[in-house]
Design a protein around this motif. Structure first.
Motif, PDB file in Angstrom:
ATOM      1  N   ASP A 120     -47.174 -81.522  19.972  1.00 22.57           N
ATOM      2  CA  ASP A 120     -47.392 -82.654  20.863  1.00 22.57           C
ATOM      3  C   ASP A 120     -48.774 -83.252  20.597  1.00 22.57           C
ATOM      4  O   ASP A 120     -49.778 -82.534  20.553  1.00 22.57           O
ATOM      5  CB  ASP A 120     -47.296 -82.197  22.321  1.00 22.57           C
ATOM      6  CG  ASP A 120     -47.156 -83.358  23.281  1.00 22.57           C
ATOM      7  OD1 ASP A 120     -48.072 -84.197  23.315  1.00 22.57           O
ATOM      8  OD2 ASP A 120     -46.138 -83.425  24.002  1.00 22.57           O
ATOM      9  N   PRO A 121     -48.869 -84.585  20.456  1.00 24.67           N
ATOM     10  CA  PRO A 121     -50.173 -85.219  20.166  1.00 24.67           C
ATOM     11  C   PRO A 121     -51.169 -85.128  21.318  1.00 24.67           C
ATOM     12  O   PRO A 121     -52.344 -85.439  21.134  1.00 24.67           O
ATOM     13  CB  PRO A 121     -49.791 -86.680  19.888  1.00 24.67           C
ATOM     14  CG  PRO A 121     -48.473 -86.880  20.574  1.00 24.67           C
ATOM     15  CD  PRO A 121     -47.766 -85.560  20.450  1.00 24.67           C
ATOM     16  N   LYS A 122     -50.723 -84.697  22.505  1.00 23.18           N
ATOM     17  CA  LYS A 122     -51.666 -84.517  23.612  1.00 23.18           C
ATOM     18  C   LYS A 122     -52.684 -83.419  23.310  1.00 23.18           C
ATOM     19  O   LYS A 122     -53.772 -83.401  23.894  1.00 23.18           O
ATOM     20  CB  LYS A 122     -50.918 -84.160  24.905  1.00 23.18           C
ATOM     21  CG  LYS A 122     -50.040 -85.250  25.473  1.00 23.18           C
ATOM     22  CD  LYS A 122     -49.525 -84.843  26.847  1.00 23.18           C
ATOM     23  CE  LYS A 122     -48.579 -85.881  27.418  1.00 23.18           C
ATOM     24  NZ  LYS A 122     -47.279 -85.879  26.751  1.00 23.18           N
ATOM     25  N   VAL A 123     -52.327 -82.497  22.414  1.00 26.88           N
ATOM     26  CA  VAL A 123     -53.238 -81.413  22.027  1.00 26.88           C
ATOM     27  C   VAL A 123     -53.939 -81.802  20.734  1.00 26.88           C
ATOM     28  O   VAL A 123     -53.282 -82.183  19.760  1.00 26.88           O
ATOM     29  CB  VAL A 123     -52.469 -80.085  21.841  1.00 26.88           C
ATOM     30  CG1 VAL A 123     -53.422 -78.961  21.471  1.00 26.88           C
ATOM     31  CG2 VAL A 123     -51.699 -79.736  23.102  1.00 26.88           C
ATOM     32  N   SER A 124     -55.255 -81.718  20.732  1.00 24.68           N
ATOM     33  CA  SER A 124     -56.016 -82.113  19.549  1.00 24.68           C
ATOM     34  C   SER A 124     -55.659 -81.210  18.362  1.00 24.68           C
ATOM     35  O   SER A 124     -55.281 -80.044  18.543  1.00 24.68           O
ATOM     36  CB  SER A 124     -57.517 -82.016  19.833  1.00 24.68           C
ATOM     37  OG  SER A 124     -57.893 -80.674  20.041  1.00 24.68           O
ATOM     38  N   PRO A 125     -55.770 -81.733  17.127  1.00 25.36           N
ATOM     39  CA  PRO A 125     -55.443 -80.930  15.940  1.00 25.36           C
ATOM     40  C   PRO A 125     -56.251 -79.640  15.857  1.00 25.36           C
ATOM     41  O   PRO A 125     -55.725 -78.598  15.456  1.00 25.36           O
ATOM     42  CB  PRO A 125     -55.776 -81.878  14.784  1.00 25.36           C
ATOM     43  CG  PRO A 125     -55.644 -83.249  15.356  1.00 25.36           C
ATOM     44  CD  PRO A 125     -56.106 -83.127  16.780  1.00 25.36           C
ATOM     45  N   ASP A 143     -56.058 -80.902  27.363  1.00 31.96           N
ATOM     46  CA  ASP A 143     -56.123 -81.290  25.964  1.00 31.96           C
ATOM     47  C   ASP A 143     -57.540 -81.249  25.419  1.00 31.96           C
ATOM     48  O   ASP A 143     -57.751 -81.342  24.219  1.00 31.96           O
ATOM     49  CB  ASP A 143     -55.546 -82.699  25.803  1.00 31.96           C
ATOM     50  CG  ASP A 143     -55.355 -83.080  24.351  1.00 31.96           C
ATOM     51  OD1 ASP A 143     -55.003 -82.181  23.545  1.00 31.96           O
ATOM     52  OD2 ASP A 143     -55.557 -84.255  23.999  1.00 31.96           O
ATOM     53  N   HIS A 144     -58.530 -81.141  26.310  1.00 29.55           N
ATOM     54  CA  HIS A 144     -59.931 -81.134  25.884  1.00 29.55           C
ATOM     55  C   HIS A 144     -60.662 -79.976  26.566  1.00 29.55           C
ATOM     56  O   HIS A 144     -61.626 -80.188  27.313  1.00 29.55           O
ATOM     57  CB  HIS A 144     -60.611 -82.460  26.228  1.00 29.55           C
ATOM     58  CG  HIS A 144     -59.958 -83.652  25.605  1.00 29.55           C
ATOM     59  ND1 HIS A 144     -58.840 -84.259  26.156  1.00 29.55           N
ATOM     60  CD2 HIS A 144     -60.249 -84.346  24.468  1.00 29.55           C
ATOM     61  CE1 HIS A 144     -58.491 -85.281  25.403  1.00 29.55           C
ATOM     62  NE2 HIS A 144     -59.315 -85.354  24.372  1.00 29.55           N
ATOM     63  N   PRO A 145     -60.228 -78.742  26.320  1.00 26.54           N
ATOM     64  CA  PRO A 145     -60.801 -77.602  27.045  1.00 26.54           C
ATOM     65  C   PRO A 145     -62.273 -77.351  26.751  1.00 26.54           C
ATOM     66  O   PRO A 145     -62.971 -76.750  27.564  1.00 26.54           O
ATOM     67  CB  PRO A 145     -59.941 -76.425  26.578  1.00 26.54           C
ATOM     68  CG  PRO A 145     -59.412 -76.844  25.242  1.00 26.54           C
ATOM     69  CD  PRO A 145     -59.185 -78.315  25.363  1.00 26.54           C
ATOM     70  N   ASP A 146     -62.750 -77.813  25.587  1.00 25.05           N
ATOM     71  CA  ASP A 146     -64.131 -77.531  25.206  1.00 25.05           C
ATOM     72  C   ASP A 146     -65.084 -78.685  25.491  1.00 25.05           C
ATOM     73  O   ASP A 146     -66.282 -78.579  25.219  1.00 25.05           O
ATOM     74  CB  ASP A 146     -64.192 -77.188  23.707  1.00 25.05           C
ATOM     75  CG  ASP A 146     -63.355 -75.963  23.364  1.00 25.05           C
ATOM     76  OD1 ASP A 146     -63.335 -75.028  24.183  1.00 25.05           O
ATOM     77  OD2 ASP A 146     -62.715 -75.961  22.301  1.00 25.05           O
TER      78      ASP A 146
END
Length: 340
Positions: free
Chosen positions: A27-32, A314-317
């Protein structure tokens, strides 16, 4: 060897189960970068077979499980926040569980009803103290907070914060009283709330008074109370005033309503004798609303909490964020002393 599941992978990496599931599906919601880290870890545990296509987990759903925790507050504001949460969460396959936390739960560090280790995220509608909030979040749950405590010293921030603007709007309400010729204006908030937005509301009152070169008299300012019983604290706040002010700026509509009721019982006319303003727009659906107030867009605040949760997954960091939602003063009869 323990069975490897999406839940165990999420715990290992400090991510939510939904983020793990979306990563496996490409899913593109999760960064590569995050997706690759998940796949590498899962592969090292022998969880799946890698292929050139999206890697599919085994028999796991991808619903986001959210626990919304609140206190037993009955004002209309909280209903609108929760309605916003439930409406927005329907777009993202979320399972919502709403739980009321009591002071006994906090004092004894008991999990609220509805809590389970399967929860992906917690939406905190009230303040429960850092220790209790940490217990709820554990090591891998995402926390989104409605407003934050007023920090008087450095403390760690536990999650993203969504809050309403308070300083500018209350400054405008206070200025509207001053423009009518009122100078003896009280600020009353007769219970202790360690809240950033409540503090900003008081700052707005002070800013308006300072801009007009009017004194902020300590005897006309109440920002806490020694009484737990609101029926006592509100009467005590009025009784400690040296005389009746021309106007009272209240921290919220609940306060404005309670003060107006007590004053009218004492024969004081609102707004002819004392003008009153509130905050929250609790009368938003009333047939004839009375109190001048601030619409803090409570429904949007709830929706924004869910939107921030989805972004955070999607941006945990990424650095933690504080998002301020604008608010709008609404002028009604309670503050129009001269019919202006």
């Amino acid at each position: 060897m323990a069975r490897v599941t999406i839940k165990s992978i999420a715990q290992d990496l400090g991510l939510s189960r939904n983020t793990i599931s979306l990563a496996f599906k490409g899913d593109p919601k999760v960064s590569p970068e995050t997706r690759q880290r998940i796949i590498n870890h899962a592969a090292s545990l022998g969880y799946m077979k890698l292929s050139s296509e999206a890697d599919i987990p085994l028999n796991e759903d991808n619903y986001i499980r959210i626990l919304v925790i609140r206190r037993a507050d009955q004002t209309a504001y909280w209903d609108r926040v929760i309605n916003g949460i439930t409406e927005e969460s329907a777009k993202y396959k979320c399972i919502i569980n709403i739980s009321v936390v009591t002071q006994e739960n906090i004092d004894s560090m008991q999990f609220p009803i509805g809590y389970s280790e399967d929860i992906d995220a917690c939406l905190f509608l009230h303040k429960f103290g850092d220790a209790y909030s940490r217990k709820i979040l554990g090591n891998n749950k995402i926390g989104i907070f409605l407003d934050s405590k007023y920090y008087t010293f450095l403390e760690p921030v536990l999650g993203d914060v969504i809050k309403s603007e308070g300083r500018r709007s209350v400054m405008q309400l206070t200025q509207s009283l001053i423009k009518q010729g009122m100078t003896k204006i009280a600020y009353l908030c007769p219970y202790y709330i360690n809240s950033e937005t409540f503090n900003e509301r008081y700052e707005g009152y002070c800013a308006a008074m300072n801009a007009a070169n009017l004194p902020i008299l300590p005897e006309y300012v109440v920002t806490s109370s020694p009484y737990q019983d609101k029926s006592i604290s509100f009467r005590a706040a009025l009784d400690q005033l040296p005389d009746l002010p021309e106007a009272i700026v209240c921290a919220n509509d609940d306060s404005a309503s309670k003060f107006a009721t007590i004053l009218m019982q004492r024969g004081v006319r609102i707004p002819e004798d004392v003008a009153i303003t509130g905050y929250d727009n609790d009368e938003y659906d009333a047939f004839i609303p009375f109190f001048t107030t601030v619409d803090c867009n409570a429904h949007h605040l709830g929706r924004r909490m869910v939107q921030q949760l989805i972004w955070r997954m999607d941006h945990p960091d990424s650095p933690l964020e504080t998002i301020t939602v604008s608010s709008t003063p609404i002028y009604r009869k309670s503050s129009q002393k001269h019919g202006k």
